[in-house]
Design a protein around this motif. Sequence first.
Motif, PDB file in Angstrom:
ATOM      1  N   ILE A 172       0.838  -1.211   0.000  1.00 62.40           N
ATOM      2  CA  ILE A 172       0.000   0.000   0.000  1.00 62.40           C
ATOM      3  C   ILE A 172       0.872   1.259   0.000  1.00 62.40           C
ATOM      4  O   ILE A 172       0.610   2.217  -0.730  1.00 62.40           O
ATOM      5  CB  ILE A 172      -0.949   0.001   1.224  1.00 62.40           C
ATOM      6  CG1 ILE A 172      -1.955  -1.139   1.115  1.00 62.40           C
ATOM      7  CG2 ILE A 172      -1.677   1.336   1.344  1.00 62.40           C
ATOM      8  CD1 ILE A 172      -2.769  -1.361   2.383  1.00 62.40           C
ATOM      9  N   LEU A 173       1.926   1.232   0.822  1.00 59.74           N
ATOM     10  CA  LEU A 173       2.828   2.399   0.875  1.00 59.74           C
ATOM     11  C   LEU A 173       3.478   2.633  -0.479  1.00 59.74           C
ATOM     12  O   LEU A 173       3.484   3.757  -0.997  1.00 59.74           O
ATOM     13  CB  LEU A 173       3.921   2.153   1.909  1.00 59.74           C
ATOM     14  CG  LEU A 173       3.661   2.619   3.335  1.00 59.74           C
ATOM     15  CD1 LEU A 173       4.842   2.231   4.210  1.00 59.74           C
ATOM     16  CD2 LEU A 173       3.455   4.135   3.362  1.00 59.74           C
ATOM     17  N   GLU A 174       4.014   1.580  -1.057  1.00 61.48           N
ATOM     18  CA  GLU A 174       4.688   1.733  -2.354  1.00 61.48           C
ATOM     19  C   GLU A 174       3.712   2.193  -3.431  1.00 61.48           C
ATOM     20  O   GLU A 174       4.047   3.004  -4.283  1.00 61.48           O
ATOM     21  CB  GLU A 174       5.320   0.403  -2.790  1.00 61.48           C
ATOM     22  CG  GLU A 174       6.519   0.030  -1.951  1.00 61.48           C
ATOM     23  CD  GLU A 174       7.323  -1.124  -2.544  1.00 61.48           C
ATOM     24  OE1 GLU A 174       8.360  -1.446  -1.961  1.00 61.48           O
ATOM     25  OE2 GLU A 174       6.914  -1.687  -3.587  1.00 61.48           O
ATOM     26  N   GLY A 175       2.496   1.656  -3.372  1.00 59.80           N
ATOM     27  CA  GLY A 175       1.481   2.061  -4.340  1.00 59.80           C
ATOM     28  C   GLY A 175       1.183   3.553  -4.229  1.00 59.80           C
ATOM     29  O   GLY A 175       1.140   4.255  -5.244  1.00 59.80           O
ATOM     30  N   GLN A 176       1.023   4.014  -3.002  1.00 63.37           N
ATOM     31  CA  GLN A 176       0.747   5.443  -2.810  1.00 63.37           C
ATOM     32  C   GLN A 176       1.884   6.297  -3.335  1.00 63.37           C
ATOM     33  O   GLN A 176       1.661   7.301  -4.020  1.00 63.37           O
ATOM     34  CB  GLN A 176       0.564   5.743  -1.324  1.00 63.37           C
ATOM     35  CG  GLN A 176      -0.658   5.125  -0.707  1.00 63.37           C
ATOM     36  CD  GLN A 176      -0.881   5.717   0.674  1.00 63.37           C
ATOM     37  OE1 GLN A 176      -1.245   6.877   0.793  1.00 63.37           O
ATOM     38  NE2 GLN A 176      -0.637   4.935   1.702  1.00 63.37           N
ATOM     39  N   ILE A 177       3.128   5.895  -3.003  1.00 63.69           N
ATOM     40  CA  ILE A 177       4.287   6.678  -3.460  1.00 63.69           C
ATOM     41  C   ILE A 177       4.309   6.705  -4.992  1.00 63.69           C
ATOM     42  O   ILE A 177       4.468   7.762  -5.611  1.00 63.69           O
ATOM     43  CB  ILE A 177       5.602   6.088  -2.896  1.00 63.69           C
ATOM     44  CG1 ILE A 177       5.624   6.236  -1.367  1.00 63.69           C
ATOM     45  CG2 ILE A 177       6.819   6.772  -3.523  1.00 63.69           C
ATOM     46  CD1 ILE A 177       6.720   5.439  -0.667  1.00 63.69           C
ATOM     47  N   ALA A 178       4.084   5.550  -5.618  1.00 65.05           N
ATOM     48  CA  ALA A 178       4.124   5.482  -7.084  1.00 65.05           C
ATOM     49  C   ALA A 178       3.024   6.355  -7.697  1.00 65.05           C
ATOM     50  O   ALA A 178       3.268   7.092  -8.657  1.00 65.05           O
ATOM     51  CB  ALA A 178       3.977   4.036  -7.545  1.00 65.05           C
ATOM     52  N   GLY A 179       1.814   6.278  -7.129  1.00 61.93           N
ATOM     53  CA  GLY A 179       0.698   7.056  -7.672  1.00 61.93           C
ATOM     54  C   GLY A 179       0.957   8.548  -7.554  1.00 61.93           C
ATOM     55  O   GLY A 179       0.733   9.313  -8.496  1.00 61.93           O
ATOM     56  N   LEU A 180       1.454   8.960  -6.379  1.00 64.28           N
ATOM     57  CA  LEU A 180       1.742  10.379  -6.164  1.00 64.28           C
ATOM     58  C   LEU A 180       2.887  10.833  -7.057  1.00 64.28           C
ATOM     59  O   LEU A 180       2.822  11.909  -7.669  1.00 64.28           O
ATOM     60  CB  LEU A 180       2.097  10.623  -4.686  1.00 64.28           C
ATOM     61  CG  LEU A 180       0.921  10.476  -3.700  1.00 64.28           C
ATOM     62  CD1 LEU A 180       1.433  10.362  -2.261  1.00 64.28           C
ATOM     63  CD2 LEU A 180      -0.041  11.669  -3.839  1.00 64.28           C
ATOM     64  N   ALA A 181       3.931  10.021  -7.155  1.00 60.98           N
ATOM     65  CA  ALA A 181       5.087  10.402  -7.981  1.00 60.98           C
ATOM     66  C   ALA A 181       4.688  10.482  -9.454  1.00 60.98           C
ATOM     67  O   ALA A 181       5.097  11.397 -10.166  1.00 60.98           O
ATOM     68  CB  ALA A 181       6.233   9.414  -7.789  1.00 60.98           C
ATOM     69  N   ALA A 182       3.838   9.532  -9.913  1.00 60.11           N
ATOM     70  CA  ALA A 182       3.403   9.561 -11.313  1.00 60.11           C
ATOM     71  C   ALA A 182       2.614  10.833 -11.588  1.00 60.11           C
ATOM     72  O   ALA A 182       2.633  11.360 -12.703  1.00 60.11           O
ATOM     73  CB  ALA A 182       2.564   8.322 -11.625  1.00 60.11           C
ATOM     74  N   ALA A 183       1.909  11.357 -10.562  1.00 60.56           N
ATOM     75  CA  ALA A 183       1.129  12.584 -10.729  1.00 60.56           C
ATOM     76  C   ALA A 183       1.965  13.816 -10.381  1.00 60.56           C
ATOM     77  O   ALA A 183       1.417  14.904 -10.173  1.00 60.56           O
ATOM     78  CB  ALA A 183      -0.122  12.517  -9.859  1.00 60.56           C
ATOM     79  N   ASP A 184       3.276  13.642 -10.270  1.00 56.77           N
ATOM     80  CA  ASP A 184       4.214  14.735  -9.961  1.00 56.77           C
ATOM     81  C   ASP A 184       3.927  15.393  -8.619  1.00 56.77           C
ATOM     82  O   ASP A 184       4.071  16.605  -8.468  1.00 56.77           O
ATOM     83  CB  ASP A 184       4.198  15.802 -11.079  1.00 56.77           C
ATOM     84  CG  ASP A 184       4.711  15.228 -12.384  1.00 56.77           C
ATOM     85  OD1 ASP A 184       5.648  14.409 -12.338  1.00 56.77           O
ATOM     86  OD2 ASP A 184       4.149  15.565 -13.446  1.00 56.77           O
TER      87      ASP A 184
END
Lengths: 439, 81
Positions: A297-309
């Motif tokens: 869940i943590l990694e998913g959140q980081i990836a989603g936020l990073a993909a959205a800059d």
Amino acid sequence: MKQHFDILVIGAGPAGIAAAVRAAESGARVGLLDDNPAPGGQIWRKGAALPAAARDWIAKLDASPVVRLHGWHVFAHPASGVLMAESTAATDREAAELHYDKLVLATGARERFLPFPGWTLPNVMGAGGLDAMVRGGLPISGKRVVVAGTGPLLLAVAAHLAHRGAKVVAICEQAPVGRLAAFSLRLLDQPGKVMQGINYRWASRNARFHTGCWPIAANGQGSLESVTLQRNDQQWDVACDYLACGYHLVPNLELPVLLGCRIQNGFVATDKWQQTSIPGVLCAGEPTGIGGVELAILEGQIAGLAAADRISVASGLVQKRSRFQGFVRALANAVELDPQLRTLPSAETIVCRCEDVPFHVLGGYSSQRDAKLHTRCGMGPCQGRICGAATQFLFGWGADSVRPPVLTASFSSLAAASCAAGHASNDILNQNRKDTHTL
Amino acid sequence: MPDPSISLLVNGASVSVTPGTTVAAAILMSGPRARISVTGEPRAPLCGMGICFECRATINGFAHRRSCQVLCEPGMDVRTA
Ligand SMILES: Cc1cc2nc3c(=O)[nH]c(=O)nc-3n(C[C@H](O)[C@H](O)[C@H](O)COP(=O)(O)OP(=O)(O)OC[C@H]3O[C@@H](n4cnc5c(N)ncnc54)[C@H](O)[C@@H]3O)c2cc1C
Ligand code: FES
């Protein structure tokens, strides 16, 4: 069907759901695709009471504008920024051409299976495999089950099956007791996981728990009747209706490899923002390391936020993620396979279940690719997903390179993929004509 | 347990299941195997999650569907080898 997304997430397990929800907060057009009929991935499968975190994330997903594509599997990457998917629904083979600016791969993990005499008998399944079948409606009440293999999944599965009324007659963990004790000590800074372990064991308290123990044969005429267990130099038979046997998890790397992502020590290499070696392609959850649902869940959140800059929001979570690194290492050590498991197959034991390739014909090859060309091992519909992890352990072969499609697809879908590649080449079609025929 | 409310055919025989049941589970409720391997062995689901292809069956005339990934629907016609 043809669609464009600012951010496309593949895999709707905990990591993919978290990535899609956080990415959509920015107003980006986000797509979430998964081959199952419903979101949740392996652990938040329907058919069991979902934990609060699962209900919470699925509610957030329901409330979000994320475009959901359930019942589609990605099978090809015909051009940069494009993936091809095919419907897994019963009665259509529609293909979808999906364009994206950023891609988050959250493809999760599967069980590792090791071949032993009788493992191809009906009612011998994976540990997570039987669990998934029961969640999918298979009646288990009153059935005698042996749970075996390695990893924390065994206790979770035993607890769930016992809760559903199964008679769990034995739980066999291949790791020796000393290594499990060391792992339990390592968990003391994660009280939640310790409590979960205690609860699981309590739920399956009527089952014998054996360490350093594994099934050496599954016996029965046409279907499973008993298993032969071995611990040190002792062997004994246990009558049962199901054997649920899985040797921990291996990451689903087919898609990351197809996209060209760098693999390091068997997992997708990512930087602190979950960015892979391919610009614009991020990866989260089990493919970056087997670490369980909280980390996913943590990694998913980081990836989603990073993909959205939205790096500044993501940076708060990066700190939290570092706490799990020790756990990932400790878990990998705890479930390391006993070298004696290499002696499980007899000469006639089938290693590749799709093509029925027996163990004895596989000696003498130097790689999976070599064996595949000469014996058809790994050539069938599963494309080596089951036997690949086994031959890696049995013979030390590395993973075969992935060629499209990553799953067998129909001719019409393959043709659509060829069109999407924007050239007349029928490479994909030609490469796979043979495989598709074997279906 | 809620009343079974979906009826489908597995190899011509009627099977009743609760909504949310996979076709793979319905197949195992009505017989021990899903397919016959290339050397003639009976086979049934292994992974339960769409990876192994041991559960494949013909569903409503569509061959080689991974039945663990498909939910039962009323009146479905499922055939195993
Ligand atoms: C069979 C099994 C059972 C498990 N049961 C438990 C349990 O009971 N308790 C527990 O604590 N942990 C369990 N785990 C561990 C679990 O995997 C993790 O804790 C958690 O689910 C990881 O989340 P994830 O999002 O990284 O991956 P996953 O939950 O695995 O989600 C990945 C998703 O991506 C999909 N996918 C992959 N490739 C493609 C493609 N090409 N096209 C479309 N979709 C694709 C998969 O079908 C899956 O739905 C289980 C694992 C497995 C393999
Ligand atoms: S049981 Fe493995 S694909 Fe269905």
